[in-house]
Scaffold this active site. Sequence first.
Site, PDB file in Angstrom:
ATOM      1  N   ASN A   9       0.861  -1.178   0.000  1.00 17.25           N
ATOM      2  CA  ASN A   9       0.000   0.000   0.000  1.00 17.25           C
ATOM      3  C   ASN A   9       0.902   1.234   0.000  1.00 17.25           C
ATOM      4  OD1 ASN A   9      -1.763   2.074   0.523  1.00 17.25           O
ATOM      5  ND2 ASN A   9      -2.318   1.377   2.585  1.00 17.25           N
ATOM      6  N   TRP A  10       0.927   1.925  -1.122  1.00 15.78           N
ATOM      7  CA  TRP A  10       1.847   3.059  -1.263  1.00 15.78           C
ATOM      8  C   TRP A  10       1.325   4.343  -0.626  1.00 15.78           C
ATOM      9  CZ3 TRP A  10       3.716   2.747  -7.092  1.00 15.78           C
ATOM     10  CH2 TRP A  10       4.337   1.496  -7.290  1.00 15.78           C
ATOM     11  N   LYS A  11       0.082   4.303  -0.177  1.00 20.92           N
ATOM     12  CA  LYS A  11      -0.523   5.481   0.472  1.00 20.92           C
ATOM     13  C   LYS A  11      -0.335   6.730  -0.406  1.00 20.92           C
ATOM     14  CE  LYS A  11       0.053   3.162   4.837  1.00 20.92           C
ATOM     15  NZ  LYS A  11       0.207   3.227   6.292  1.00 20.92           N
ATOM     16  N   HIS A  96      -9.312   1.254   5.058  1.00 18.07           N
ATOM     17  CA  HIS A  96      -8.022   1.384   5.741  1.00 18.07           C
ATOM     18  C   HIS A  96      -8.189   2.296   6.956  1.00 18.07           C
ATOM     19  CE1 HIS A  96      -3.854   2.448   6.581  1.00 18.07           C
ATOM     20  NE2 HIS A  96      -3.535   1.323   5.950  1.00 18.07           N
ATOM     21  N   GLU A  98      -6.522   4.658   8.020  1.00 14.27           N
ATOM     22  CA  GLU A  98      -6.304   6.087   7.747  1.00 14.27           C
ATOM     23  C   GLU A  98      -7.553   6.710   7.121  1.00 14.27           C
ATOM     24  OE1 GLU A  98      -2.657   5.427   5.642  1.00 14.27           O
ATOM     25  OE2 GLU A  98      -1.730   4.841   7.541  1.00 14.27           O
ATOM     26  N   GLU A 168      -4.941  -4.809  10.672  1.00 11.17           N
ATOM     27  CA  GLU A 168      -3.880  -3.819  10.857  1.00 11.17           C
ATOM     28  C   GLU A 168      -4.118  -3.079  12.170  1.00 11.17           C
ATOM     29  OE1 GLU A 168      -2.077  -2.730   6.733  1.00 11.17           O
ATOM     30  OE2 GLU A 168      -3.644  -1.299   7.231  1.00 11.17           O
ATOM     31  N   GLY A 174       3.137   2.212  10.722  1.00  8.65           N
ATOM     32  CA  GLY A 174       4.094   3.292  10.558  1.00  8.65           C
ATOM     33  C   GLY A 174       4.881   3.609  11.813  1.00  8.65           C
ATOM     34  N   SER A 214       3.929  -2.277  10.137  1.00  4.44           N
ATOM     35  CA  SER A 214       5.389  -2.388  10.277  1.00  4.44           C
ATOM     36  C   SER A 214       5.933  -3.753   9.843  1.00  4.44           C
ATOM     37  CB  SER A 214       5.825  -2.061  11.709  1.00  4.44           C
ATOM     38  OG  SER A 214       5.489  -0.717  12.017  1.00  4.44           O
ATOM     39  N   GLY A 235       3.102  -1.236   4.193  1.00  4.25           N
ATOM     40  CA  GLY A 235       3.130   0.192   3.894  1.00  4.25           C
ATOM     41  C   GLY A 235       4.534   0.635   3.532  1.00  4.25           C
ATOM     42  N   GLY A 236       5.216   1.243   4.488  1.00  2.00           N
ATOM     43  CA  GLY A 236       6.533   1.846   4.271  1.00  2.00           C
ATOM     44  C   GLY A 236       7.518   0.970   3.496  1.00  2.00           C
TER      45      GLY A 236
HETATM   46  P1  13P Z   1       3.447   0.315   7.590  1.00  5.39           P
HETATM   47  O1  13P Z   1       3.915  -0.977   6.967  1.00  5.39           O
HETATM   48  O2  13P Z   1       4.185   1.510   7.101  1.00  5.39           O
HETATM   49  O3  13P Z   1       3.381   0.210   9.083  1.00  5.39           O
HETATM   50  O4  13P Z   1       1.924   0.523   7.093  1.00  5.39           O
HETATM   51  C1  13P Z   1       1.015  -0.501   7.221  1.00  5.39           C
HETATM   52  C2  13P Z   1      -0.209  -0.149   6.469  1.00  5.39           C
HETATM   53  O5  13P Z   1      -0.955   0.728   6.860  1.00  5.39           O
HETATM   54  C3  13P Z   1      -0.483  -0.873   5.217  1.00  5.39           C
HETATM   55  O6  13P Z   1      -1.773  -0.634   4.763  1.00  5.39           O
END
Ligand code: 13P
Length: 252
Positions: A9-11, A96, A98, A168, A174, A214, A235-236
């Site tokens: 997920n590149w956000k 998600h 967020e 999640e 993050g 993470s 994510g990251g």
């Molecule tokens: P991180 O891997 O950066 O913690 O993010 C997880 C995430 O929200 C994937 O959708």
Amino acid sequence: MRKPVIAGNWKMYKLVSEAVSLVLELKPLVANANHCEVVVAPPYTSLRSVADRLEGSGIKVAGQNLCESAEFGARTGEVNGAMLRDAGCEWVIIGHSERREFSSENDALVNAKLKAAMKTGLRPIVCVGERLEEREAGRAEEVVRSQVTGSLGSLTPDEAMPIVVAYEPVWAIGTGRTATPEIAQSMHASIRRFLMEQFGNKTADLMRILYGGSVKPDNIKALMAQRDIDGALVGGASLDARSFAQIVNYPG
Ligand code: 13P
């Protein structure tokens, strides 16, 4: 057998040129990954460019969100499922944390988006997960149960089977603070139990539950060794081709 899914997920990261470079680097690195389904979710603006570069590879493209209306219409700023398909998506991430936090998405809206996704033939990844204060108050299971039942409400077992659920925990996103494999496994087992209550044993046994929060090259193996963890939503670490490829290639 549940085939694992590893999704990035590149956000709200990557301009088009950066997104293209990332997938061009990623493609050869995961070319032999037949043990899992590989998915990347770029922002809307990069979907078409990324999908073009990934054509013929095993890597599939996901939207990060979609409009709950499957119709075309006067909805400024929205993108519907047909538009995502048209931009090259086969998958879509829904609910998600967020979006639950910054765009006030609740379970009813997530459920409407899920139905819109299914109507347009997109494969949904539905996210759930408790916040830190909810875990500390001993309410993690209760919160996740209500997200699962609310988000996946009023579906038949056959409709539910292809849906991928992503657990999640918000406190692990993050933050570098991954849930231990044991904490993650315990919640995944609970989620599968909630799915059994809702859709029956046979369906719940086949549904894939991803862990997100993470996930890194150095913790993926231990997470994937858990019996109810069927993949990862990254994510990251998905913003870098090498680290995402290491996660995808976790078995060897
Ligand atoms: P991180 O891997 O950066 O913690 O993010 C997880 C995430 O929200 C994937 O959708």
